[in-house]
Scaffold this motif. Structure first.
Motif, PDB file in Angstrom:
ATOM      1  N   LEU A  44     -34.040 -35.686  28.653  1.00 13.54           N
ATOM      2  CA  LEU A  44     -33.213 -35.140  29.723  1.00 13.54           C
ATOM      3  C   LEU A  44     -31.971 -35.995  29.950  1.00 13.54           C
ATOM      4  CD1 LEU A  44     -32.871 -33.188  32.222  1.00 13.54           C
ATOM      5  CD2 LEU A  44     -34.119 -34.934  33.517  1.00 13.54           C
ATOM      6  N   LEU A  45     -32.154 -37.311  29.910  1.00  8.73           N
ATOM      7  CA  LEU A  45     -31.066 -38.231  30.218  1.00  8.73           C
ATOM      8  C   LEU A  45     -30.225 -38.600  29.000  1.00  8.73           C
ATOM      9  CD1 LEU A  45     -32.986 -40.620  32.638  1.00  8.73           C
ATOM     10  CD2 LEU A  45     -31.563 -38.633  33.216  1.00  8.73           C
ATOM     11  N   GLY A  46     -30.679 -38.191  27.816  1.00  4.74           N
ATOM     12  CA  GLY A  46     -29.946 -38.523  26.595  1.00  4.74           C
ATOM     13  C   GLY A  46     -30.175 -39.949  26.128  1.00  4.74           C
ATOM     14  N   TYR A  47     -31.296 -40.549  26.536  1.00 10.88           N
ATOM     15  CA  TYR A  47     -31.630 -41.896  26.074  1.00 10.88           C
ATOM     16  C   TYR A  47     -32.202 -41.795  24.662  1.00 10.88           C
ATOM     17  CZ  TYR A  47     -31.486 -43.541  30.983  1.00 10.88           C
ATOM     18  OH  TYR A  47     -31.128 -43.868  32.263  1.00 10.88           O
ATOM     19  N   LYS A  48     -31.904 -42.761  23.835  1.00 12.63           N
ATOM     20  CA  LYS A  48     -32.395 -42.732  22.451  1.00 12.63           C
ATOM     21  C   LYS A  48     -33.867 -43.107  22.355  1.00 12.63           C
ATOM     22  CE  LYS A  48     -27.929 -43.489  20.419  1.00 12.63           C
ATOM     23  NZ  LYS A  48     -27.092 -44.280  19.573  1.00 12.63           N
ATOM     24  N   LYS A  49     -34.341 -43.935  23.302  1.00  7.92           N
ATOM     25  CA  LYS A  49     -35.734 -44.389  23.241  1.00  7.92           C
ATOM     26  C   LYS A  49     -36.456 -44.092  24.554  1.00  7.92           C
ATOM     27  CE  LYS A  49     -34.655 -48.676  22.064  1.00  7.92           C
ATOM     28  NZ  LYS A  49     -34.876 -50.076  21.727  1.00  7.92           N
ATOM     29  N   TYR A  50     -37.658 -43.572  24.439  1.00  7.67           N
ATOM     30  CA  TYR A  50     -38.461 -43.324  25.635  1.00  7.67           C
ATOM     31  C   TYR A  50     -38.863 -44.635  26.298  1.00  7.67           C
ATOM     32  CZ  TYR A  50     -42.875 -44.791  23.569  1.00  7.67           C
ATOM     33  OH  TYR A  50     -43.879 -45.539  23.023  1.00  7.67           O
ATOM     34  N   GLN A  51     -38.884 -45.711  25.512  1.00  7.95           N
ATOM     35  CA  GLN A  51     -39.314 -47.024  26.027  1.00  7.95           C
ATOM     36  C   GLN A  51     -38.406 -47.496  27.165  1.00  7.95           C
ATOM     37  OE1 GLN A  51     -42.217 -48.518  24.906  1.00  7.95           O
ATOM     38  NE2 GLN A  51     -41.920 -49.758  26.730  1.00  7.95           N
ATOM     39  N   THR A  52     -37.147 -47.109  27.126  1.00  8.79           N
ATOM     40  CA  THR A  52     -36.222 -47.471  28.207  1.00  8.79           C
ATOM     41  C   THR A  52     -36.705 -46.881  29.524  1.00  8.79           C
ATOM     42  OG1 THR A  52     -34.385 -47.519  26.637  1.00  8.79           O
ATOM     43  CG2 THR A  52     -33.817 -47.349  28.978  1.00  8.79           C
ATOM     44  N   VAL A  53     -37.087 -45.621  29.503  1.00  8.54           N
ATOM     45  CA  VAL A  53     -37.609 -44.964  30.708  1.00  8.54           C
ATOM     46  C   VAL A  53     -38.898 -45.643  31.147  1.00  8.54           C
ATOM     47  CG1 VAL A  53     -38.505 -42.802  31.663  1.00  8.54           C
ATOM     48  CG2 VAL A  53     -36.524 -42.762  30.130  1.00  8.54           C
ATOM     49  N   SER A  54     -39.774 -45.903  30.204  1.00 12.10           N
ATOM     50  CA  SER A  54     -41.035 -46.568  30.509  1.00 12.10           C
ATOM     51  C   SER A  54     -40.796 -47.918  31.178  1.00 12.10           C
ATOM     52  CB  SER A  54     -41.854 -46.750  29.226  1.00 12.10           C
ATOM     53  OG  SER A  54     -43.021 -47.493  29.479  1.00 12.10           O
ATOM     54  N   ASP A  55     -39.879 -48.692  30.632  1.00 15.14           N
ATOM     55  CA  ASP A  55     -39.571 -50.010  31.202  1.00 15.14           C
ATOM     56  C   ASP A  55     -39.036 -49.890  32.620  1.00 15.14           C
ATOM     57  OD1 ASP A  55     -40.393 -51.167  28.834  1.00 15.14           O
ATOM     58  OD2 ASP A  55     -38.378 -51.648  28.135  1.00 15.14           O
ATOM     59  N   TYR A  56     -38.158 -48.928  32.860  1.00 15.54           N
ATOM     60  CA  TYR A  56     -37.611 -48.735  34.204  1.00 15.54           C
ATOM     61  C   TYR A  56     -38.710 -48.339  35.187  1.00 15.54           C
ATOM     62  CZ  TYR A  56     -32.772 -48.562  32.388  1.00 15.54           C
ATOM     63  OH  TYR A  56     -31.563 -48.836  31.811  1.00 15.54           O
ATOM     64  N   VAL A  57     -39.491 -47.342  34.820  1.00 16.73           N
ATOM     65  CA  VAL A  57     -40.510 -46.810  35.729  1.00 16.73           C
ATOM     66  C   VAL A  57     -41.576 -47.850  36.038  1.00 16.73           C
ATOM     67  CG1 VAL A  57     -42.348 -45.079  35.994  1.00 16.73           C
ATOM     68  CG2 VAL A  57     -40.131 -44.410  35.049  1.00 16.73           C
ATOM     69  N   GLN A  58     -42.006 -48.603  35.027  1.00 16.93           N
ATOM     70  CA  GLN A  58     -43.090 -49.558  35.214  1.00 16.93           C
ATOM     71  C   GLN A  58     -42.623 -50.944  35.665  1.00 16.93           C
ATOM     72  OE1 GLN A  58     -46.367 -49.206  32.334  1.00 16.93           O
ATOM     73  NE2 GLN A  58     -45.136 -47.592  31.376  1.00 16.93           N
ATOM     74  N   GLY A  59     -41.326 -51.095  35.899  1.00 15.91           N
ATOM     75  CA  GLY A  59     -40.808 -52.355  36.433  1.00 15.91           C
ATOM     76  C   GLY A  59     -40.806 -53.489  35.440  1.00 15.91           C
ATOM     77  N   LYS A  60     -40.736 -53.192  34.155  1.00 13.69           N
ATOM     78  CA  LYS A  60     -40.735 -54.233  33.129  1.00 13.69           C
ATOM     79  C   LYS A  60     -39.357 -54.852  32.950  1.00 13.69           C
ATOM     80  CE  LYS A  60     -44.680 -52.354  30.681  1.00 13.69           C
ATOM     81  NZ  LYS A  60     -45.173 -51.753  29.447  1.00 13.69           N
ATOM     82  N   THR A  61     -38.382 -54.312  33.644  1.00 11.26           N
ATOM     83  CA  THR A  61     -37.027 -54.834  33.641  1.00 11.26           C
ATOM     84  C   THR A  61     -36.479 -54.754  35.054  1.00 11.26           C
ATOM     85  OG1 THR A  61     -34.807 -54.545  32.718  1.00 11.26           O
ATOM     86  CG2 THR A  61     -36.121 -52.562  32.967  1.00 11.26           C
ATOM     87  N   ASP A  62     -35.540 -55.627  35.382  1.00 11.04           N
ATOM     88  CA  ASP A  62     -34.937 -55.595  36.716  1.00 11.04           C
ATOM     89  C   ASP A  62     -34.012 -54.396  36.890  1.00 11.04           C
ATOM     90  OD1 ASP A  62     -36.226 -57.876  37.610  1.00 11.04           O
ATOM     91  OD2 ASP A  62     -34.614 -59.220  36.988  1.00 11.04           O
ATOM     92  N   ALA A  63     -33.536 -53.868  35.771  1.00 11.49           N
ATOM     93  CA  ALA A  63     -32.661 -52.693  35.834  1.00 11.49           C
ATOM     94  C   ALA A  63     -33.477 -51.495  36.307  1.00 11.49           C
ATOM     95  CB  ALA A  63     -32.064 -52.417  34.467  1.00 11.49           C
ATOM     96  N   GLY A  64     -32.777 -50.540  36.810  1.00 13.09           N
ATOM     97  CA  GLY A  64     -33.410 -49.291  37.212  1.00 13.09           C
ATOM     98  C   GLY A  64     -32.519 -48.143  36.788  1.00 13.09           C
ATOM     99  N   PHE A  65     -32.854 -46.979  37.241  1.00  6.88           N
ATOM    100  CA  PHE A  65     -32.068 -45.807  36.899  1.00  6.88           C
ATOM    101  C   PHE A  65     -30.727 -45.823  37.621  1.00  6.88           C
ATOM    102  CE2 PHE A  65     -36.434 -44.211  36.292  1.00  6.88           C
ATOM    103  CZ  PHE A  65     -36.323 -43.756  34.992  1.00  6.88           C
ATOM    104  N   LEU A  66     -29.696 -45.347  36.946  1.00  5.35           N
ATOM    105  CA  LEU A  66     -28.430 -45.088  37.614  1.00  5.35           C
ATOM    106  C   LEU A  66     -28.651 -43.948  38.600  1.00  5.35           C
ATOM    107  CD1 LEU A  66     -26.015 -45.073  34.545  1.00  5.35           C
ATOM    108  CD2 LEU A  66     -26.317 -46.903  36.229  1.00  5.35           C
ATOM    109  N   LEU A  67     -27.888 -43.913  39.667  1.00  4.54           N
ATOM    110  CA  LEU A  67     -28.054 -42.882  40.679  1.00  4.54           C
ATOM    111  C   LEU A  67     -27.957 -41.486  40.072  1.00  4.54           C
ATOM    112  CD1 LEU A  67     -28.420 -41.948  43.573  1.00  4.54           C
ATOM    113  CD2 LEU A  67     -25.953 -42.243  43.899  1.00  4.54           C
ATOM    114  N   GLU A  68     -26.980 -41.268  39.216  1.00  2.78           N
ATOM    115  CA  GLU A  68     -26.824 -39.926  38.626  1.00  2.78           C
ATOM    116  C   GLU A  68     -28.029 -39.548  37.772  1.00  2.78           C
ATOM    117  OE1 GLU A  68     -24.093 -40.596  34.692  1.00  2.78           O
ATOM    118  OE2 GLU A  68     -23.092 -40.803  36.615  1.00  2.78           O
ATOM    119  N   ASP A  69     -28.636 -40.516  37.086  1.00  4.05           N
ATOM    120  CA  ASP A  69     -29.836 -40.235  36.291  1.00  4.05           C
ATOM    121  C   ASP A  69     -31.033 -39.947  37.187  1.00  4.05           C
ATOM    122  OD1 ASP A  69     -28.369 -40.560  33.977  1.00  4.05           O
ATOM    123  OD2 ASP A  69     -29.132 -42.582  33.559  1.00  4.05           O
TER     124      ASP A  69
END
Length: 71
Positions: free
Chosen positions: A22-47
């Motif tokens: 949906l977001l045009g990310y190349k890897k699902y792992q990016t979403v997984s990392d954001y959702v599960q808090g494995k990185t300090d980054a999170g979703f952009l507001l528009e995403d």
């Protein structure tokens, strides 16, 4: 971690891959990392808004994307 988002994803059987597509990310792992808090980054507001509107409009946006700390 987006605990509420993770909960409703499992409840509605929405995958990290579906959100990545949906977001045009190349890897699902990016979403997984954001959702599960494995990185300090999170979703952009528009995403986050896109995820909410497409998959979870019945939930409060603020509740769905409330972040909780992971240790």
């Amino acid at each position: 971690m987006y605990k509420n988002l993770f909960f409703v994803m499992k409840e509605k059987k929405i995958t990290f891959s579906q959100i990545a597509d949906l977001l045009g990310y190349k890897k699902y792992q990016t979403v997984s990392d954001y959702v599960q808090g494995k990185t300090d980054a999170g979703f952009l507001l528009e995403d986050a808004l896109k995820i909410w509107k497409v998959y979870f409009p019945e939930y409060s946006f603020e509740w769905l994307f409330a972040k909780t700390r992971t240790n």
